[in-house]
Enzyme design. Structure first.
Site, short mmCIF file in Angstrom:
data_model
loop_
_atom_site.label_atom_id
_atom_site.label_comp_id
_atom_site.label_asym_id
_atom_site.label_seq_id
_atom_site.Cartn_x
_atom_site.Cartn_y
_atom_site.Cartn_z
CD GLU A 165 -52.36 19.68 -15.67
OE1 GLU A 165 -51.62 19.76 -16.66
OE2 GLU A 165 -53.60 19.90 -15.74
CE LYS A 212 -51.59 18.13 -20.10
NZ LYS A 212 -52.07 19.38 -19.44
CB CYS A 253 -55.00 17.93 -17.70
SG CYS A 253 -56.16 19.32 -17.89
#
Length: 258
Positions: A40, A108, A142
């Site tokens: 990330e 995300k 994540c």
């Protein structure tokens, strides 16, 4: 298909990180890998505060153009995290680019903590699937993988592999050690979870990058410290075999949970 996991602390600048990506892409391709996954916010660093906005680039910007060249030169696909500038908004994003120049962007959806929520806008779209060498790869970043709904949605849509660039920090090693294998097992998919290492500001990353099979067992597992390039072959036949043993999808009562 062989998948390469690149656990790293990064090299300190966007240009240096792209140099590093080229080096590791060459190494991974030489070992037959068709997909290289980096962490990330790989291009810039994760815990860099307002510099995130300064370093953010468009999804078709100079860094993406260079990454496409790396993929083409070495004949493999890349997936890496970066801050994406789009209009007046900045997203925590991951870019997939293959050797033919095909691209897929994911923003995300689940932002972790006040820092991310201050710096980024939540991704507005469902996580995408991309196809590579006959395998369907779902993209998350994540914290997204900590939501069972996100992984289940990709698995139901046909994902064989869930690819997760991450920046997992202390004291949350349980995510890499327990939760990620659970996500693989309960959905009968491979999960490639690729973390940062070292320290950055007040964060200490826990490494532990892993490639988990659909039986919940680690095919690859990096140490908590140190850069690593780990490569393993995945066999989609393992998915069908596991789902015969654990028929969660066949037995799921959708009528109760819709």
């Amino acid at each position: 298909m062989k998948i390469a996991l690149f656990q790293t602390a990064g090299a300190g600048s966007v240009s240096a990180n792209l140099d590093l990506l080229e080096t590791r892409a060459a190494e991974a391709a030489a070992q037959g890998a068709r997909l290289l996954i980096a962490p990330e916010m790989f291009l810039t660093g994760y815990n860099i505060g307002e510099r995130t906005w300064e370093l953010a680039e468009r999804a078709d910007g100079p860094a993406a153009q260079r990454a496409a060249g790396i993929a083409a030169r070495h004949g493999l696909a890349l997936l890496y995290g970066f801050p994406e500038y789009h209009g007046e908004e900045v997203y925590n994003a991951a870019l997939f680019v293959d050797r033919d120049g095909r691209r897929e962007l994911y923003r995300k959806a689940h932002l972790f903590g006040s820092q991310e929520q201050r710096l980024f806008v939540r991704g507005p779209h469902r996580p995408p699937l991309v196809e590579l060498d006959g395998l369907k790869i779902g993209l998350l970043i994540c914290y997204d993988v900590e939501f069972p709904e996100a992984v289940r949605a990709l698995a139901v849509a046909g994902a064989d592999v869930i690819a997760v660039p991450t920046a997992l920090m202390a004291p949350y090693s349980i995510v890499a050690d327990t939760l990620v294998p659970t996500r693989a097992y309960e959905n009968g998919v491979f999960v490639a979870y690729v973390n940062r290492v070292g320290t950055e500001g007040d964060l200490a990353y826990v490494g532990r990058s892993c490639l988990i099979g659909p039986d919940g067992v680690a095919l690859l597992r990096a140490e908590a410290d140190g850069e690593a390039l780990l490569i393993a072959e995945i066999d989609p036949a393992d998915i069908a075999r596991l789902r015969r043993v654990n028929p969660y999808f066949a037995d799921l009562r959708d009528d109760l949970y819709s």
